[in-house]
Design a protein around this motif. Sequence first.
Motif, short mmCIF file in Angstrom:
data_model
loop_
_atom_site.label_atom_id
_atom_site.label_comp_id
_atom_site.label_asym_id
_atom_site.label_seq_id
_atom_site.Cartn_x
_atom_site.Cartn_y
_atom_site.Cartn_z
N ASP A 17 11.79 -10.39 7.08
CA ASP A 17 12.79 -9.70 7.84
C ASP A 17 12.53 -8.95 9.37
N PHE A 18 11.64 -8.37 9.30
CA PHE A 18 10.60 -8.30 10.55
C PHE A 18 9.07 -8.02 10.68
N PRO A 19 8.25 -8.11 11.58
CA PRO A 19 6.84 -8.31 11.81
C PRO A 19 6.53 -7.85 10.94
N ILE A 20 4.96 -8.71 10.08
CA ILE A 20 3.62 -7.70 9.39
C ILE A 20 3.24 -8.78 9.41
N PRO A 21 2.05 -7.94 10.66
CA PRO A 21 0.94 -8.91 10.84
C PRO A 21 -0.08 -9.42 9.76
N VAL A 22 0.05 -10.45 9.05
CA VAL A 22 -0.83 -11.29 8.06
C VAL A 22 -2.19 -11.50 8.33
N ARG A 23 -2.59 -11.35 9.30
CA ARG A 23 -4.42 -11.39 9.88
C ARG A 23 -4.47 -9.70 9.48
N GLY A 24 -4.43 -8.96 9.07
CA GLY A 24 -4.55 -7.59 8.34
C GLY A 24 -5.71 -7.83 7.62
N GLY A 25 -7.32 -7.28 7.45
CA GLY A 25 -8.08 -7.03 6.67
C GLY A 25 -7.84 -5.10 6.08
N PHE A 26 -9.16 -5.03 6.59
CA PHE A 26 -8.92 -3.38 6.12
C PHE A 26 -8.42 -2.48 7.28
N ALA A 27 -7.56 -1.47 7.01
CA ALA A 27 -7.01 -0.28 7.98
C ALA A 27 -6.97 0.56 7.71
N LEU A 28 -7.03 1.52 9.13
CA LEU A 28 -7.20 2.75 8.74
C LEU A 28 -5.78 3.38 8.96
N MET A 29 -5.83 4.65 8.01
CA MET A 29 -4.48 5.11 8.69
C MET A 29 -4.81 7.02 8.23
N ASP A 30 -3.02 7.27 8.82
CA ASP A 30 -3.55 8.36 9.38
C ASP A 30 -2.88 9.65 8.12
N ARG A 31 -2.81 10.40 8.12
CA ARG A 31 -2.69 11.55 6.67
C ARG A 31 -1.55 11.11 6.59
N MET A 32 -1.07 11.20 7.76
CA MET A 32 1.30 11.17 7.85
C MET A 32 1.40 9.98 6.90
N VAL A 33 0.64 8.51 7.28
CA VAL A 33 1.20 7.53 6.71
C VAL A 33 0.79 7.71 5.48
N VAL A 34 -0.67 7.99 5.02
CA VAL A 34 -0.64 7.82 3.68
C VAL A 34 0.27 7.91 2.70
N ASP A 35 0.51 9.56 3.18
CA ASP A 35 1.79 10.44 2.29
C ASP A 35 2.93 9.74 2.68
N GLN A 36 3.68 8.89 3.35
CA GLN A 36 4.39 8.27 2.95
C GLN A 36 4.08 7.05 2.49
N LEU A 37 3.65 6.28 2.60
CA LEU A 37 3.36 5.00 1.57
C LEU A 37 3.29 5.57 0.32
N VAL A 38 2.10 7.10 0.14
CA VAL A 38 2.52 7.68 -1.26
C VAL A 38 3.67 7.89 -2.30
N ALA A 39 4.44 8.27 -1.75
CA ALA A 39 5.47 8.84 -1.56
C ALA A 39 6.17 7.40 -1.80
N LEU A 40 5.98 6.04 -1.56
CA LEU A 40 7.34 5.23 -1.70
C LEU A 40 7.46 4.57 -3.05
N PRO A 41 8.65 5.16 -3.94
CA PRO A 41 8.61 4.67 -5.46
C PRO A 41 8.39 3.56 -5.74
N GLU A 42 8.42 2.02 -4.50
CA GLU A 42 8.24 0.98 -5.05
C GLU A 42 7.37 0.30 -5.98
N LYS A 43 8.01 -0.24 -7.01
CA LYS A 43 6.31 -0.99 -7.41
C LYS A 43 6.14 -2.11 -7.10
N HIS A 44 6.70 -2.61 -7.04
CA HIS A 44 5.67 -4.06 -5.97
C HIS A 44 5.00 -3.66 -4.83
N ARG A 45 4.47 -4.12 -4.56
CA ARG A 45 3.71 -3.22 -3.80
C ARG A 45 2.30 -3.48 -2.64
#
Length: 311
Positions: free
Chosen positions: A147-175
């Motif tokens: 439904d929205f663009p996801i880069p499928v060629r992504g291997g590893f990734a560097l994320m800022d603290r802000m992004v990590v906090d958001q990801l950790v807070a996501l309640p989804e079980k299917h990750r």
Amino acid sequence: MKQIPELSVVIPVYNEEEILGVIFARLEKALAGIDYELVFVNDGSKDRTAELIEAYCRKDPRARLIELSRNFGQYFAVSAGLSRARGKAVLTMDADLQDPPELVAELLKKWKEGYQVVIGARKTRPERGLKKLGLQLFNKLFIWLCDFPIPVRGGFALMDRMVVDQLVALPEKHRYLPGLRSWVGFKQTEVWYDREERVGGETKWSIYKLTAYALDAIFSFSHKPLQLTWVSGLVVSALCFLYGLSLLVLRLLHIAVVPGFTTVAVSLFFLGGVQLIAIGILGEYLARVYDEVKQRPTFIIKREFPPVEKA
Ligand code: UDP
Ligand code: MG
């Protein structure tokens, strides 16, 4: 309060005892001059992985071990690592060094330029044969379905603290982490690289696991399969209507139509098939809703080394 390192490197590890020595040495070299911590997440390994990492942590206080209570799967292990990483930026990478840690300097540079997500994107990958075909097929299908663009060629990734906090807070079980990483937004960019061969050992992803994961990605990030069943129902109904109409016209023209067994049998099986597929697709979504409703924890941490001080 411990000092916050500039970079946390989160590494999920599952039965990698034979290559751990190479990993430690290569990481130390690649990260020299950076203020970093290593967060190894042992995803229920059955070999000496935990023991070897713990021994390394005893020697190097920059390294930590998070042990899950069983094998949860790579992306759950990464999620566990993200929840424990302290760095201002967090890099997630595989233990097998297929994604070269030497690229870290370049990723950090982009982060310092103001990008909050820097994805190491694979120009090439070493997989061959059926696996390569499957991965390519999935990538094409996923881009189309999503439904929205996801880069499928992504291997590893560097994320800022802000992004990590958001990801950790996501309640989804299917990750499906590459998807969630895109979903959270922020300023994202890519750094291209050639994916290398494993430094040793075997892949820990069986074809079965990969297929299950690919389906999970699709059903978690696209409603199109549901819409497609709707469309297929419409198409089949339209065809049936046309067929009925043509039979009526033939009857009115007094052209004898011999009722054929083939028509009955084919339409029976075809409709049965379409209905089963539709129910199956509904079931996939329902199972995911059920998983979310159960509200089980995403992963269970059995032990940490060094042990965390309770506040
Ligand atoms: N991994 C994990 N849990 C699993 C499977 C894999 O933590 O159930 C780790 C594995 O140790 C490695 C990373 O995930 O660090 C990627 O796995 P692998 O290299 O086997 O996958 P591939 O590169 O073949 O896709
Ligand atoms: Mg690998």
